[in-house]
Design an enzyme around this catalytic site. Structure first.
Site, mmCIF file in Angstrom:
data_model
loop_
_atom_site.group_PDB
_atom_site.id
_atom_site.type_symbol
_atom_site.label_atom_id
_atom_site.label_comp_id
_atom_site.label_asym_id
_atom_site.label_seq_id
_atom_site.Cartn_x
_atom_site.Cartn_y
_atom_site.Cartn_z
ATOM 1 N N TYR A 111 0.804 -1.225 0.000
ATOM 2 C CA TYR A 111 0.000 0.000 0.000
ATOM 3 C C TYR A 111 0.838 1.276 0.000
ATOM 4 C CZ TYR A 111 -3.008 -3.731 1.724
ATOM 5 O OH TYR A 111 -3.663 -4.924 1.874
ATOM 6 N N TYR A 168 -13.208 -6.470 5.959
ATOM 7 C CA TYR A 168 -12.014 -6.560 5.117
ATOM 8 C C TYR A 168 -11.738 -8.037 4.833
ATOM 9 C CZ TYR A 168 -7.388 -6.616 3.294
ATOM 10 O OH TYR A 168 -6.318 -6.871 2.460
ATOM 11 N N ASP A 186 -14.717 -15.633 7.751
ATOM 12 C CA ASP A 186 -13.314 -15.337 7.422
ATOM 13 C C ASP A 186 -12.553 -15.209 8.744
ATOM 14 O OD1 ASP A 186 -10.889 -14.190 6.850
ATOM 15 O OD2 ASP A 186 -11.670 -12.641 5.507
ATOM 16 N N LYS A 239 -2.860 -16.749 7.805
ATOM 17 C CA LYS A 239 -1.976 -16.053 8.754
ATOM 18 C C LYS A 239 -1.311 -17.002 9.758
ATOM 19 C CE LYS A 239 -4.139 -11.488 8.347
ATOM 20 N NZ LYS A 239 -3.081 -10.620 7.880
#
Ligand code: PMP
Length: 425
Positions: free
Chosen positions: A16, A144, A245, A274
């Site tokens: 980003y 997200y 999620d 993760k």
């Protein structure tokens, strides 16, 4: 050690960032336990677990051994027409941990891809179940789910870093972010928008996708388990799949092995990532039920249409397997509870600061929500000066350290957060 920062700045994208005026980067040459070592020899206590992943800390002897043992046998081999023991062992371990309705596993190579696969599973399932009109998803504002296009299409359309693509993405339905904090009494009115949308549109809706309990990068918000319980019941009532999620929340981060356990519910599709590999290698997984696998197999394609080159990479599977063995010994429970208590006590003083809007703690996650956006480069430098690694974004200064962090290390992190907040104030 000298590191060519000029080359990095000129040629390498970081997450980003702009190539024209990139934020500064810090050269790290080693990582041990809960410390990152800078090229100039300074050590930083890590408050990020490398974005939720390194739950056992860095350079862990058990995880190192898992990688090197596997490396001496085979680093990688394609998964089409081939299988291997690291994948089978890992999937057996995963199935022992997740709700019993989840029986089938797709091993993906990143969290975003796990979300892509989850969406594909939901769409193919309804095709194979003679309900092809069910093609839309419901998502939550402040949600997200990743950076690839299908995942971006279910991220908050206004708030997320993906808003500039909004006209180019498939259009889904968005509900207000759950306005029912985890630690406050539940207010049933918050279910109304979901009830209404399902009543009106369920024939078009394939699935509801959400981050259970913790909305991460959309705002680090913790919502009430009753919301999740009722959302599950409504999905059942209207024949809509529930995709959880748990890429950020999975494997103990919120104080439960999976955040869905706060509500005692099981999703139809579960995304993991993760911490799955203990932060060593890129690996994620999408799980579904027998019923879904049957529907998907009856769709026109006859199978699930996904198969990345590095699917089920043996090194990643081997280290994930070792990481899950560490998780299965249960020590994380006491560690996360102790982190939660310490964060609650030590971040409380920030509540008094005029610049701080809210202080939130859940499990091993501590969040300071500021009234204004922070200057990331400036704060990062202030944290490095204090010997800690904390990466704020937007108006959030937050930590989710490795579970193995010591009391003294965590105190250094919280003291730095309080001090830097006071300075900003
Ligand atoms: N879902 C959630 C909840 C996440 O926090 C993330 C990662 N930030 C993703 C999906 C995407 O995972 P990855 O970055 O591995 O693609």
């Amino acid at each position: 050690m000298s590191i060519n920062l000029a080359f990095d700045r000129e040629h390498i994208w970081h997450p980003y960032t702009s190539m024209l005026s990139p934020l500064p980067v810090y050269p790290i040459v080693a990582a041990n336990g809960c410390e990152l070592e800078l090229a100039d020899g300074r050590r930083l206590i890590d408050g990020t677990a490398s974005w939720w992943s390194a739950v056992h800390g860095y350079n862990h002897p058990v995880l190192n051994a898992a990688v090197t043992t596997q490396l001496s046998k085979m680093a990688h081999v394609m998964f089409g027409g081939i299988t291997h023991e690291p994948a089978i062992t890992l999937c057996q371990q995963i199935l022992k941990m997740v709700p019993a309705n989840l029986t089938k596993i797709f091993l993906a190579d990143s969290g975003s891809i796990a979300v892509e696969v989850a969406i594909k599973m939901a769409l193919q399932y309804w095709q194979g179940s003679a309900q092809p009109t069910k093609t839309k998803l419901i998502s939550l504002r402040k949600g997200y789910h990743g950076d690839t296009f299908a995942a971006m299409a279910v991220c908050d359309p206004l708030d997320s870093m993906h808003s500039m693509f909004s006209g180019l993405l498939p259009e889904h339905y968005f509900l207000p972010a759950p306005d029912c904090p985890f630690h406050a009494p539940f207010t049933p009115e918050v279910m109304q928008p979901l009830e209404q949308l399902l009543a009106d549109k369920h024939q078009q809706i394939a699935a509801l996708i959400l981050e259970p309990i913790v909305q991460g990068y959309g705002g680090m918000r913790f919502y009430h388990p009753e919301y999740l319980r009722r959302a599950r019941a409504l999905c059942d009532q209207y024949q809509v799949l529930l995709i959880a999620d748990e890429i950020a929340t999975g494997f103990g981060r919120t104080g439960k092995l999976f955040a869905c356990e706060h509500a005692g519910i099981a999703p139809d599709i579960l995304c993991l990532g993760k911490a799955l590999s203990g932060g060593y290698l890129t690996l994620a997984a999408t799980l579904c039920t027998d019923e879904l696998a049957r529907g998907i197999s009856l769709s026109a394609a006859g199978g699930l249409m996904h198969g990345p080159t590095f699917m089920a990479n043996p090194l990643a599977c081997a280290v994930a397997s070792a990481s899950l063995t560490l998780i299965a010994n249960g020590e994380w429970q006491a560690q996360v509870a102790a982190i939660e208590q310490q964060l609650t006590e030590q971040l409380a003083p920030c509540q008094q600061l005029a610049t701080v809007k809210a202080v939130r703690v859940l499990g091993a996650i501590g969040v300071l929500e500021m009234h204004e956006k922070v200057d990331v480069a400036k704060l990062q430098a202030a944290f490095v000066e204090r010997g800690v690694w904390i990466r704020p974004f937007n108006n959030l200064i937050y930590i989710m350290p490795p579970f193995v962090i010591s009391e003294a290390e965590l105190r250094q992190l919280t003291q730095a957060m309080v001090a830097v907040c006071q300075e900003v104030a």
